[in-house]
Scaffold this motif. Structure first.
Motif, PDB file in Angstrom:
ATOM      1  N   VAL A  19       0.855  -1.189   0.000  1.00 52.70           N
ATOM      2  CA  VAL A  19       0.000   0.000   0.000  1.00 52.70           C
ATOM      3  C   VAL A  19       0.886   1.232   0.000  1.00 52.70           C
ATOM      4  CG1 VAL A  19      -1.835   1.244   1.210  1.00 52.70           C
ATOM      5  CG2 VAL A  19      -1.763  -1.259   1.281  1.00 52.70           C
ATOM      6  N   THR A  20       0.522   2.228  -0.786  1.00 54.83           N
ATOM      7  CA  THR A  20       1.247   3.489  -0.816  1.00 54.83           C
ATOM      8  C   THR A  20       0.326   4.607  -0.360  1.00 54.83           C
ATOM      9  OG1 THR A  20       2.471   5.047  -2.212  1.00 54.83           O
ATOM     10  CG2 THR A  20       0.647   3.869  -3.239  1.00 54.83           C
ATOM     11  N   ASP A  21       0.912   5.593   0.285  1.00 57.05           N
ATOM     12  CA  ASP A  21       0.142   6.706   0.823  1.00 57.05           C
ATOM     13  C   ASP A  21       1.017   7.959   0.804  1.00 57.05           C
ATOM     14  OD1 ASP A  21      -1.874   8.170   1.889  1.00 57.05           O
ATOM     15  OD2 ASP A  21      -1.735   7.339   3.919  1.00 57.05           O
ATOM     16  N   TRP A  30       5.392   3.678   1.770  1.00 54.93           N
ATOM     17  CA  TRP A  30       4.908   2.364   1.385  1.00 54.93           C
ATOM     18  C   TRP A  30       4.961   1.438   2.589  1.00 54.93           C
ATOM     19  CZ3 TRP A  30       7.991   5.462  -1.513  1.00 54.93           C
ATOM     20  CH2 TRP A  30       7.551   5.792  -2.795  1.00 54.93           C
ATOM     21  N   GLN A  33       0.483  -4.395   4.034  1.00 56.52           N
ATOM     22  CA  GLN A  33      -0.723  -4.548   4.829  1.00 56.52           C
ATOM     23  C   GLN A  33      -1.176  -6.014   4.780  1.00 56.52           C
ATOM     24  OE1 GLN A  33      -2.503  -2.416   6.801  1.00 56.52           O
ATOM     25  NE2 GLN A  33      -3.740  -4.192   7.320  1.00 56.52           N
ATOM     26  N   ALA A  42     -10.004  -6.099   0.124  1.00 53.37           N
ATOM     27  CA  ALA A  42      -8.645  -6.638   0.163  1.00 53.37           C
ATOM     28  C   ALA A  42      -8.642  -8.135  -0.146  1.00 53.37           C
ATOM     29  CB  ALA A  42      -8.019  -6.380   1.537  1.00 53.37           C
TER      30      ALA A  42
END
Length: 207
Positions: A19-21, A30, A33, A42
């Motif tokens: 996951v990137t945010d 990154w 998760q 998911a």
């Protein structure tokens, strides 16, 4: 990231999603998760990856590049050169197997000339993916070059090549034609049950 059992079958207990945010300062971050297979977004994503695995092939990571004498280890210039190395781009530093998945083309191929022997096809067909045993794989040296012939008279098993099972990907025959109206459609489920007339793609994961 999909986990597997020792015999190569897919482990449907748990997976990891990268996951990137972007934080408040605009910095990209990154993290992995953990996710369980199921009907939630998911879980459906993991099933989607598992379905792609059935139509793709695994590639072993190449050998990491040898250190160069120019530039200090860990320097900015050294890291930039390392990032541009083809082996590093292919996952050499991670030492992980990469899933090579080729999506279908956006446009249909140009129709071929139907002249020739045999009965011309009226619909496209699909050849299923399968394991092919006894495929000759050439042995390479530390520099990545073949140490000898693979199929010629001088080829010697164990010295110039080895035999391995290879996953042959699904192929579409005559993609320029429309699919058959009675072709089977498979649905990936997470319940472990198979309704009448349907096939659960998770019952038999690729080996």
């Amino acid at each position: 990231m999909l986990a597997a059992h020792g015999d190569g079958t897919l482990d449907t207990t748990m997976g990891l999603i990268l996951v990137t945010d972007v934080d408040d300062r605009g910095t990209h971050r990154w993290y992995l998760q953990p996710a369980a297979y199921g009907s939630h977004p998911a879980g459906r994503l993991l099933y989607s990856y598992a379905a792609q695995l059935a139509w793709a092939r695994w590639l072993n990571a190449p050998e990491p590049p040898t250190p160069t004498t120019s530039g200090k280890p860990g320097s900015a210039n050294g890291l930039k050169r390392l990032a541009r190395d083809p082996a590093v781009k292919a996952g050499a530093l991670h030492r992980m197997r990469v899933l090579d998945y080729t999506p279908p083309p956006d446009e249909a191929a140009t129709p071929r000339d139907p002249s020739g022997t045999g009965t011309p096809l009226t619909h496209s067909t699909t050849r299923r993916a399968y394991w092919k045993p006894g495929v000759r794989i050439g042995i390479r040296d530390a520099a990545g070059n073949f140490v000898g012939p693979v199929y010629k008279d001088d080829a010697v098993e164990g010295k110039t090549y080895t035999k391995e099972r290879r996953w042959i990907r699904r192929t579409t025959v005559r993609p320029d034609l429309p699919p058959s109206p009675d072709r089977p459609v498979y649905r990936v489920t997470d319940t472990g049950t198979r309704p009448a007339g349907e096939s659960d793609a998770t019952d038999r994961p690729p080996r």
